[in-house]
Write an enzyme that holds these catalytic residues in place. Sequence first.
Site, PDB file in Angstrom:
ATOM      1  N   ARG A  74     -10.059  -4.717  10.989  1.00 44.25           N
ATOM      2  CA  ARG A  74     -10.911  -3.731  11.657  1.00 44.25           C
ATOM      3  C   ARG A  74     -11.930  -3.198  10.662  1.00 44.25           C
ATOM      4  NH1 ARG A  74      -8.783   0.570   8.970  1.00 44.25           N
ATOM      5  NH2 ARG A  74      -6.524   0.620   8.660  1.00 44.25           N
ATOM      6  N   LYS A  88       3.333  -7.020   8.121  1.00 47.31           N
ATOM      7  CA  LYS A  88       3.264  -7.219   6.671  1.00 47.31           C
ATOM      8  C   LYS A  88       4.090  -8.409   6.205  1.00 47.31           C
ATOM      9  CE  LYS A  88       2.097  -2.603   4.986  1.00 47.31           C
ATOM     10  NZ  LYS A  88       1.677  -2.014   6.243  1.00 47.31           N
ATOM     11  N   GLU A 136       9.753  -3.713  -1.216  1.00 50.47           N
ATOM     12  CA  GLU A 136       8.848  -4.438  -2.094  1.00 50.47           C
ATOM     13  C   GLU A 136       8.938  -3.888  -3.511  1.00 50.47           C
ATOM     14  OE1 GLU A 136       4.746  -5.903  -0.610  1.00 50.47           O
ATOM     15  OE2 GLU A 136       4.366  -4.033  -1.672  1.00 50.47           O
TER      16      GLU A 136
END
Length: 658
Positions: free
Chosen positions: A290, A117, A198
């Site tokens: 994916r 991330k 975050e």
Amino acid sequence: MYYKRLLIANRGEIAVRIIRTAHKLGISTLVIYSDKDKDADHVRLADEAYPLKGDDLLSTYLDKQQIIKIALENKADAIHPGYGFLAENPVFAKACSEAKIDFVGPDAKSIELMGNKVNAREFAVLQNLPVLEGIIGDKATLLKNSAQLQFPVLVKAAAGGGGKGMRIVKSKSDLESAIAATSREAEKYFGNGEVLLERYIENPRHIEVQILADKHGNAIHLFERECSIQRRFQKIIEEAPSASVSPELRLRMGNAAVRLTQALGYSNAGTIEFLMDENNEFYFLEMNTRIQVEHPVTEMITGIDLVEEQLAIASGKKLRYNQDDIVMNGHAIEARIYAEDPEHDFIPAPGDIELYKEPIVTNTKLRVDSSLSKASTIYPDFDPMISKLVVWDETRDLAIYGLQQALSDYHIHGIKNNIHFLKNLIGTDEYIQNQISTHFCKDNEKELLVRMNQDQQSIDHALFYAAFSHFDLHVDPAKNIWEEIGYWRNARKVFKLTHDDKTIEVSAIDEMTYEIDKRTYRFEKLELNDNCIDLIYNGKIYSFYISKDERNEAYVSCKGILLTLRRWSDSVNELFNESFESESNSGDRILAPLPGKVVKINVKLGEKIQKSDVLLILESMKMENSILAPFDAVVSEIVIKEGDQVKSQMELIKLIEA
């Protein structure tokens, strides 16, 4: 034909999903399976199946070398990883390439960059995508610099996804323990304990854009999906398109997703995930490299088979579509069916399914992607998702109605599941009016439980009792042909049932008439067909599905409502046995609420603890569950140790009340 032989390095519903497209294209399918999956549907439906040596995930579905060896020995052209397991493992993608086997997904470089991330955020910033403020580093750095962010903050696994380990922290005093817990889960699930802090958006929406990109530099998006209905940071309802996204915003989000994809040099299917605030400002969250669990809703509004496109792209073909070719048609909603208990914080509920009956597919509007087709066992080793129920219609309102009908016709007996919860959720005014955020389930927890309870009362429970008594009467193995012939002439049958600690007396006066708690019920139709009883009462038609388990518990379901009944004699015997056994136990025993693995014990022998202290952490179905102290106490005995696998109701710790 893109390939001749495809190995599917996965299990469950996604393996079945891939098999169906491969067979449509004339591709032979090879699957792998652990000992627990030897009777699974993906094994039954594939052309070839090969056992994995090992008894846990690491030595079976996560064993890269063993899987590649099976592929090589059986001449597979390509490996499709599905989602989860090795789908976003750059080492596995690279190993496939080195073995000269096509990996149906992006290259290892893209997976590695987007899989972290921190790196993904930095890359998104370089492409001028909006990103939320955040802090990275070790625990000491995060604690030191957390003052740069205003609480609440979100603690996330840097290498993770799927909501695993994610925590909202509202004050600095709770930050250290949250970082430690997230780091521990991240290390376990992703092999990387790095953590990210975050800025937290109070009422965000989770919007994601589906992309396709080939190996020739072409990339397109297939519009967006609304994924805001979540519990434990994991999605349970997804829909396409989002009713919150305007055409202008759709264009901006789609262009941003394509821009990032092409800058990355990415190929295959992928998803760019965004958070959107109440002002419709969106922020890059992550990229999933994916196929997504929720891909069917995109397929249903575009008519494009994403697995087929994955196979075409992996084999080197150019995209068959330009952006202008992608047309949106109607609205699709997906509900994830989980083995979990919504009334107890969605705790995983593995166990034996006694009856499994999917909704009847009468037209192309309904689709069920399932991991099973009959009664089976849901193991605690795997994710608790059982299936995905997807409905398409011309408008969102019609799709919601269709999904409610389908959920009402979905019957799973023997384990706790979320069917009834989902049915009531999508019936709320807030959901219908699209007044939702990622906190919808948490914010409406009490109201949803009230709705579920009210819905339980929407059908007279006496009809459930009559249906079960009729079933018991006609399938009882103790009956013989002479009883059947002379039964209605000679006597009436009396049943005593228990439900919710109540004793109910049911008398069968004749085949169509039952007396229940001194009230007479006359049916126009009462017909048994296998495990289904159809009856008509006061002009309304009801279909009841009935099953029993080895403990003599009976499950009766109708229109999304499930009751658990017992014969009174069985309940009395069980209560007698339990009271007798309890005399030999002393102290207060903490029992496992579900099967799982003990990952951490937080207390010591002789330690004084307070009510609600975390005694231990039990991992089940890829989720950590904190076991709390029920009262102030002293730890008198610790029966288990870290790493132990425990069964449901197994003794864990003994306490002496302080």
